[in-house]
Design a protein around this motif. Structure first.
Motif, PDB file in Angstrom:
ATOM      1  N   ALA A 141       0.829  -1.204   0.000  1.00  0.00           N
ATOM      2  CA  ALA A 141       0.000   0.000   0.000  1.00  0.00           C
ATOM      3  C   ALA A 141       0.865   1.256   0.000  1.00  0.00           C
ATOM      4  N   CYS A 142       1.930   1.261   0.821  1.00  0.00           N
ATOM      5  CA  CYS A 142       2.830   2.423   0.879  1.00  0.00           C
ATOM      6  C   CYS A 142       3.496   2.675  -0.468  1.00  0.00           C
ATOM      7  N   LEU A 143       3.997   1.617  -1.098  1.00  0.00           N
ATOM      8  CA  LEU A 143       4.677   1.768  -2.386  1.00  0.00           C
ATOM      9  C   LEU A 143       3.737   2.327  -3.443  1.00  0.00           C
ATOM     10  N   ALA A 144       2.528   1.751  -3.532  1.00  0.00           N
ATOM     11  CA  ALA A 144       1.576   2.190  -4.549  1.00  0.00           C
ATOM     12  C   ALA A 144       1.202   3.653  -4.366  1.00  0.00           C
ATOM     13  N   GLU A 145       0.955   4.051  -3.132  1.00  0.00           N
ATOM     14  CA  GLU A 145       0.578   5.435  -2.865  1.00  0.00           C
ATOM     15  C   GLU A 145       1.735   6.391  -3.155  1.00  0.00           C
ATOM     16  N   ALA A 146       2.954   5.992  -2.783  1.00  0.00           N
ATOM     17  CA  ALA A 146       4.121   6.851  -3.018  1.00  0.00           C
ATOM     18  C   ALA A 146       4.348   7.063  -4.512  1.00  0.00           C
ATOM     19  N   TRP A 147       4.252   5.991  -5.288  1.00  0.00           N
ATOM     20  CA  TRP A 147       4.458   6.129  -6.736  1.00  0.00           C
ATOM     21  C   TRP A 147       3.342   6.935  -7.385  1.00  0.00           C
ATOM     22  N   SER A 175      -6.249 -10.851  -1.186  1.00  0.00           N
ATOM     23  CA  SER A 175      -5.211  -9.828  -1.057  1.00  0.00           C
ATOM     24  C   SER A 175      -5.777  -8.451  -1.367  1.00  0.00           C
ATOM     25  N   GLU A 176      -6.774  -8.366  -2.252  1.00  0.00           N
ATOM     26  CA  GLU A 176      -7.404  -7.078  -2.512  1.00  0.00           C
ATOM     27  C   GLU A 176      -8.210  -6.626  -1.287  1.00  0.00           C
ATOM     28  N   TRP A 177      -8.830  -7.573  -0.610  1.00  0.00           N
ATOM     29  CA  TRP A 177      -9.569  -7.254   0.610  1.00  0.00           C
ATOM     30  C   TRP A 177      -8.612  -6.706   1.665  1.00  0.00           C
ATOM     31  N   LEU A 178      -7.459  -7.386   1.851  1.00  0.00           N
ATOM     32  CA  LEU A 178      -6.465  -6.907   2.801  1.00  0.00           C
ATOM     33  C   LEU A 178      -5.924  -5.547   2.384  1.00  0.00           C
ATOM     34  N   TYR A 179      -5.707  -5.372   1.093  1.00  0.00           N
ATOM     35  CA  TYR A 179      -5.176  -4.094   0.608  1.00  0.00           C
ATOM     36  C   TYR A 179      -6.147  -2.954   0.910  1.00  0.00           C
ATOM     37  N   ALA A 180      -7.439  -3.222   0.757  1.00  0.00           N
ATOM     38  CA  ALA A 180      -8.433  -2.194   1.044  1.00  0.00           C
ATOM     39  C   ALA A 180      -8.359  -1.772   2.506  1.00  0.00           C
ATOM     40  N   LYS A 182      -5.646  -1.926   4.492  1.00  0.00           N
ATOM     41  CA  LYS A 182      -4.401  -1.204   4.753  1.00  0.00           C
ATOM     42  C   LYS A 182      -4.373   0.172   4.094  1.00  0.00           C
ATOM     43  N   SER A 183      -4.963   0.294   2.913  1.00  0.00           N
ATOM     44  CA  SER A 183      -4.916   1.565   2.181  1.00  0.00           C
ATOM     45  C   SER A 183      -6.066   2.486   2.554  1.00  0.00           C
ATOM     46  N   GLY A 184      -7.149   1.911   3.125  1.00  0.00           N
ATOM     47  CA  GLY A 184      -8.292   2.722   3.487  1.00  0.00           C
ATOM     48  C   GLY A 184      -9.182   3.073   2.321  1.00  0.00           C
ATOM     49  N   ARG A 185      -9.002   2.400   1.176  1.00  0.00           N
ATOM     50  CA  ARG A 185      -9.813   2.682  -0.002  1.00  0.00           C
ATOM     51  C   ARG A 185     -10.659   1.467  -0.354  1.00  0.00           C
ATOM     52  N   PRO A 186     -11.964   1.626  -0.430  1.00  0.00           N
ATOM     53  CA  PRO A 186     -12.827   0.488  -0.755  1.00  0.00           C
ATOM     54  C   PRO A 186     -12.472  -0.124  -2.094  1.00  0.00           C
ATOM     55  N   ILE A 187     -12.595  -1.428  -2.201  1.00  0.00           N
ATOM     56  CA  ILE A 187     -12.360  -2.104  -3.465  1.00  0.00           C
ATOM     57  C   ILE A 187     -13.368  -1.592  -4.489  1.00  0.00           C
ATOM     58  N   GLY A 188     -12.886  -1.320  -5.682  1.00  0.00           N
ATOM     59  CA  GLY A 188     -13.755  -0.829  -6.729  1.00  0.00           C
ATOM     60  C   GLY A 188     -13.803   0.679  -6.813  1.00  0.00           C
ATOM     61  N   GLU A 189     -13.141   1.362  -5.881  1.00  0.00           N
ATOM     62  CA  GLU A 189     -13.103   2.821  -5.920  1.00  0.00           C
ATOM     63  C   GLU A 189     -12.351   3.287  -7.149  1.00  0.00           C
ATOM     64  N   GLU A 190     -12.744   4.416  -7.700  1.00  0.00           N
ATOM     65  CA  GLU A 190     -12.095   4.936  -8.895  1.00  0.00           C
ATOM     66  C   GLU A 190     -10.614   5.208  -8.618  1.00  0.00           C
ATOM     67  N   PRO A 191      -9.726   4.945  -9.615  1.00  0.00           N
ATOM     68  CA  PRO A 191      -8.291   5.229  -9.435  1.00  0.00           C
ATOM     69  C   PRO A 191      -8.061   6.698  -9.093  1.00  0.00           C
ATOM     70  N   ILE A 192      -7.056   6.932  -8.291  1.00  0.00           N
ATOM     71  CA  ILE A 192      -6.735   8.290  -7.845  1.00  0.00           C
ATOM     72  C   ILE A 192      -5.619   8.864  -8.710  1.00  0.00           C
ATOM     73  N   ALA A 327      -5.516   1.869   7.926  1.00  0.00           N
ATOM     74  CA  ALA A 327      -5.688   3.177   7.302  1.00  0.00           C
ATOM     75  C   ALA A 327      -6.048   4.259   8.304  1.00  0.00           C
ATOM     76  N   ALA A 328      -6.708   3.884   9.393  1.00  0.00           N
ATOM     77  CA  ALA A 328      -7.145   4.884  10.356  1.00  0.00           C
ATOM     78  C   ALA A 328      -6.013   5.389  11.237  1.00  0.00           C
ATOM     79  N   ARG A 329      -4.976   4.604  11.395  1.00  0.00           N
ATOM     80  CA  ARG A 329      -3.860   4.981  12.262  1.00  0.00           C
ATOM     81  C   ARG A 329      -2.556   4.821  11.482  1.00  0.00           C
ATOM     82  N   ARG A 330      -2.181   5.844  10.762  1.00  0.00           N
ATOM     83  CA  ARG A 330      -0.976   5.797   9.944  1.00  0.00           C
ATOM     84  C   ARG A 330       0.213   6.286  10.762  1.00  0.00           C
ATOM     85  N   ASP A 331       1.222   5.467  10.864  1.00  0.00           N
ATOM     86  CA  ASP A 331       2.409   5.825  11.627  1.00  0.00           C
ATOM     87  C   ASP A 331       3.355   6.640  10.745  1.00  0.00           C
TER      88      ASP A 331
END
Length: 352
Positions: A141-147, A175-180, A182-192, A327-331
């Motif tokens: 999740a961190c890598l995808a958001e950073a890129w 893994s998509e469920w877990l990613y959602a 960790k990233s705080g974005r619902p599966i199926g949400e439009e790309p950012i 996603a709610a508690r980002r260190d």
């Protein structure tokens, strides 16, 4: 139309493994590799122009008759990348992953143009761990958001067959469920979109755990390659899961860069070390090891000094309790480390 490649290497086992990979992977639609074991025959067929690409071991160049007067170009394979020689010129490293070698040879056949539809092909970054619970999904999740923030078009592909949670994942890969989460974005949400980049979370509709399980290894390879062509000059981030699986082997073989994640917990380090020792491709000069960057997530119950060579140069991630890794508690320290790791991995991809 298939491209034909003639491969000469005194190490017959090596040459046959490359040819076997070409026959049993996504490349079977694009290339046909013929193994040659006689240097004089290699020179003869080069003069006849029977093949689209001629590949030979640089160490055996002196065995090829008239090597200094060969009528056509040869792709040389050396022990190390970029070797310079008055006879062979620059050689590719033969220990690179088979997909990278085959792509380089296909580009030679196409006159150094891009493979496939004429567009650019994304780098594939695989993320894998020998043990679970090491923060692999959070790192993805961190890598995808950073890129994405840096304008790099990123595609996150879920390959983790760790379990099925239909009520949680709505018919998608776990893994998509877990990613959602960790990233705080619902599966199926439009790309950012950010600074010209975008992040897409998984295949749709071809990425469910059930579908990956039913299509098999070859189809998984084809889907991953299709993603790389679709993304263009961005990055495909592939979750290789935990431990061995057909999906993990697809990610190991098809990726340009591998990120192997561990924790400092002694049992996890030991399990990772066992994988590195038991698979030839993970040995010091193996195809997987040569493209692997190790990352270690700190933990509280670490005991004893580090005793494995690969841990000394590993990227260090700060310890973050599990309850902070959602996603709610980002260190902040973990996020900052993820940003640095993203830059490093991207630089490694560009260097290749």
């Amino acid at each position: 139309m298939k491209r034909t490649i003639l491969l000469y290497d005194p190490d017959r086992e090596y040459a046959e493994r490359i040819a076997d990979y070409a026959r049993n992977s996504y490349f079977r639609k694009e290339v046909e590799v013929t193994v040659c074991t006689r240097p004089e025959l290699f020179a003869e067929w080069l003069r006849d122009g029977r093949f689209d690409v001629f590949v030979a071991a640089a160490s055996a160049a002196d065995e090829i008759p008239g090597v200094d007067r060969l009528p056509g170009p040869v792709v040389w394979l050396g022990e190390e990348d970029g070797r310079g020689d008055s006879v062979v010129g620059t050689a590719l490293c033969k220990y690179e992953a088979a997909p990278k070698l085959l792509r380089a040879w296909l580009e030679r056949a196409a006159g150094n143009s891009a493979v496939g539809n004429g567009g650019k092909r994304a780098s594939i970054v695989g993320v894998w761990s020998a043990a679970g619970g090491v923060g692999k999904t959070r790192i993805i999740a961190c890598l995808a958001e950073a890129w994405g923030r840096r304008g790099v078009r990123t595609f996150v592909a879920g390959f983790d067959p760790g379990g099925w949670r239909e009520e949680a994942s709505a018919g998608r890969d776990v893994s998509e469920w877990l990613y959602a989460i960790k990233s705080g974005r619902p599966i199926g949400e439009e790309p950012i979109a950010a600074a010209g980049g975008e992040t897409s979370y998984g295949f749709s509709p071809a990425s469910s755990y059930r579908e990956w399980a039913s299509v098999g290894r070859r189809e998984a390879e084809a889907l991953l390659e299709a993603a790389a062509l679709d993304v263009g000059d961005g990055i495909v981030l592939a979750d290789g899961g935990t431990g061995w699986s057909p999906w993990a082997e697809v990610v190991w073989g098809r990726s340009d860069e591998l990120l192997c994640v561990s924790s400092e917990e002694p049992a996890c380090l030991e399990k990772t070390e066992k994988w590195l020792n038991d698979w030839p491709e993970w040995e010091e000069r193996g195809a997987f090891r040569a493209k692997t960057r190790f990352a270690i997530n700190r933990c509280l119950n670490r005991t004893g000094p580090e005793s494995y060579g690969w841990t000394r140069e590993a990227f260090r991630l700060p310890y973050v309790p599990e309850w902070k890794q959602d996603a709610a508690r980002r260190d902040p320290s973990f996020q900052a480390a993820g940003e640095r790791l993203a830059e490093e991995v991207r630089a490694r991809c560009e260097a290749r």
